[in-house]
Design an enzyme around this catalytic site. Structure first.
Site, PDB file in Angstrom:
ATOM      1  N   GLU A 117       1.660  -3.246 -14.921  1.00 50.15           N
ATOM      2  CA  GLU A 117       1.526  -4.512 -15.788  1.00 50.15           C
ATOM      3  C   GLU A 117       3.052  -5.261 -16.135  1.00 50.15           C
ATOM      4  O   GLU A 117       3.062  -6.261 -16.615  1.00 50.15           O
ATOM      5  CB  GLU A 117       0.606  -4.394 -16.998  1.00 50.15           C
ATOM      6  CG  GLU A 117      -0.730  -4.135 -16.730  1.00 50.15           C
ATOM      7  CD  GLU A 117      -1.813  -4.311 -18.006  1.00 50.15           C
ATOM      8  OE1 GLU A 117      -1.309  -4.582 -18.948  1.00 50.15           O
ATOM      9  OE2 GLU A 117      -2.758  -3.475 -17.988  1.00 50.15           O
TER      10      GLU A 117
ATOM     11  N   SER B 288       8.156 -10.979   7.436  1.00 52.62           N
ATOM     12  CA  SER B 288       8.804  -9.741   8.415  1.00 52.62           C
ATOM     13  C   SER B 288       8.230  -8.658   7.860  1.00 52.62           C
ATOM     14  O   SER B 288       8.092  -7.672   8.692  1.00 52.62           O
ATOM     15  CB  SER B 288      10.172  -9.850   8.209  1.00 52.62           C
ATOM     16  OG  SER B 288      10.741  -9.248   7.038  1.00 52.62           O
TER      17      SER B 288
ATOM     18  N   ASN C  30       4.288  -2.629  -4.202  1.00 54.35           N
ATOM     19  CA  ASN C  30       5.055  -3.605  -4.251  1.00 54.35           C
ATOM     20  C   ASN C  30       6.068  -3.007  -3.257  1.00 54.35           C
ATOM     21  O   ASN C  30       6.550  -1.760  -3.508  1.00 54.35           O
ATOM     22  CB  ASN C  30       5.321  -4.412  -5.372  1.00 54.35           C
ATOM     23  CG  ASN C  30       6.092  -5.317  -5.335  1.00 54.35           C
ATOM     24  OD1 ASN C  30       6.045  -6.434  -4.289  1.00 54.35           O
ATOM     25  ND2 ASN C  30       7.117  -5.480  -6.130  1.00 54.35           N
TER      26      ASN C  30
ATOM     27  N   HIS D 113      10.198  -3.714  -3.218  1.00 52.42           N
ATOM     28  CA  HIS D 113      11.318  -4.449  -3.909  1.00 52.42           C
ATOM     29  C   HIS D 113      12.681  -4.266  -3.298  1.00 52.42           C
ATOM     30  O   HIS D 113      12.992  -3.281  -3.047  1.00 52.42           O
ATOM     31  CB  HIS D 113      11.409  -4.154  -5.652  1.00 52.42           C
ATOM     32  CG  HIS D 113      12.616  -4.904  -6.091  1.00 52.42           C
ATOM     33  ND1 HIS D 113      12.151  -6.177  -6.696  1.00 52.42           N
ATOM     34  CD2 HIS D 113      13.628  -4.457  -6.513  1.00 52.42           C
ATOM     35  CE1 HIS D 113      13.363  -6.501  -7.208  1.00 52.42           C
ATOM     36  NE2 HIS D 113      14.047  -5.449  -7.250  1.00 52.42           N
TER      37      HIS D 113
HETATM   38  C1  GRF Z   1      11.300  -8.573   0.769  1.00 53.39           C
HETATM   39  O1  GRF Z   1      12.592  -8.427   0.654  1.00 53.39           O
HETATM   40  C2  GRF Z   1      10.815  -7.753  -0.354  1.00 53.39           C
HETATM   41  O2  GRF Z   1      11.372  -6.667  -0.877  1.00 53.39           O
HETATM   42  C3  GRF Z   1      10.636  -8.788  -1.504  1.00 53.39           C
HETATM   43  O3  GRF Z   1      10.349 -10.043  -0.638  1.00 53.39           O
HETATM   44  C4  GRF Z   1      10.849  -9.885   0.899  1.00 53.39           C
HETATM   45  C5  GRF Z   1       9.845 -10.228   1.732  1.00 53.39           C
HETATM   46  O4  GRF Z   1      10.324 -10.619   2.839  1.00 53.39           O
HETATM   47  N1  GRF Z   1       9.546  -8.514  -2.261  1.00 53.39           N
HETATM   48  P1  GRF Z   1       9.299 -10.906   4.023  1.00 53.39           P
HETATM   49  O5  GRF Z   1       8.429 -11.964   3.908  1.00 53.39           O
HETATM   50  O6  GRF Z   1       8.339  -9.608   4.623  1.00 53.39           O
HETATM   51  O7  GRF Z   1      10.185 -10.977   5.415  1.00 53.39           O
END
Ligand code: GRF
Length: 200
Positions: free
Chosen positions: A141, A15, A106, A108
């Protein structure tokens, strides 16, 4: 303006990949969607938009390093300048992290440095915090430990459970991840130690 060539790494639904595609950021080209999971729905999303995809299954390799060496082999000829981890469910070794130092980000689902690792929304509910959220950060890392680029706050209401909280977190993720990519690709941020600052 030359477009920054971006690879989005996925393992699942994608998503956030969809949000990045839909944001139509003029300063980037999504040159590749890479998945370690051949069944990731995110691959369909990429195909629907004519974005090249690559699947390399980590199970076919004896070590993280061999898996990542194979990934790098594909990234280099494509001239990938930024790796965007979007629900990519493998921990990366220093091999790839060093190669893409300050060029890999990334997302989170918590306000780091609180609740790193898996099940961050559940961790937040169990800890009883009144606010949580999401964080975009550079990858170093450690696990979920690199310099923070953007964060958004989500209130934890009494009636929230893990699912309802995650849904609200996702809405914010879909807003801040494209925004962070835009800032990076337009050269609008700089890193000073642990701090990511806006250029004037
Ligand atoms: C998200 O909640 C992100 O924070 C985590 O993985 C999830 C990925 O969701 N790292 P999607 O595959 O982008 O729907």
């Amino acid at each position: 303006m030359k477009k920054m060539r971006v690879a989005v790494f996925v393992s699942g639904s994608g998503s956030n990949l969809q949000a990045i595609i839909d944001a139509s950021i003029p300063s980037i080209e999504i040159a590749l969607v890479f998945s370690n999971n051949p069944d990731a729905y995110a691959l369909k999303r990429a195909e629907n938009h004519g974005i090249p995809t690559l699947v390399i299954n980590h199970r076919d390799f004896k070590s993280r390093e061999e898996f990542e060496t194979e990934i790098l082999k594909h990234l280099e000829p494509l001239g990938i300048e930024l790796i965007v981890l979007a629900g990519f469910m493998r921990i990366l070794s220093p091999l790839l992290v060093r190669e893409y130092n300050n060029r890999m980000i990334n997302l989170h689902p918590a306000l780091l440095p609180s609740f790193p690792g898996i099940n961050a929304a559940r961790q937040a509910i169990e800890a009883g915090v009144k606010f949580t959220g999401c964080t975009v950060h550079f990858v170093d890392e450690g696990v979920d430990s690199g310099p923070i680029i953007l964060q958004a706050v989500v209130p934890v209401l009494d009636e929230d459970d893990e699912d309802s909280l995650l849904q609200k977190i996702h809405e914010e993720e879909h807003r801040i991840y494209p925004e962070a990519i835009r800032l990076i690709s337009e050269g609008k941020i700089r890193i000073e130690g642990r701090r990511v600052l806006r250029k004037p």
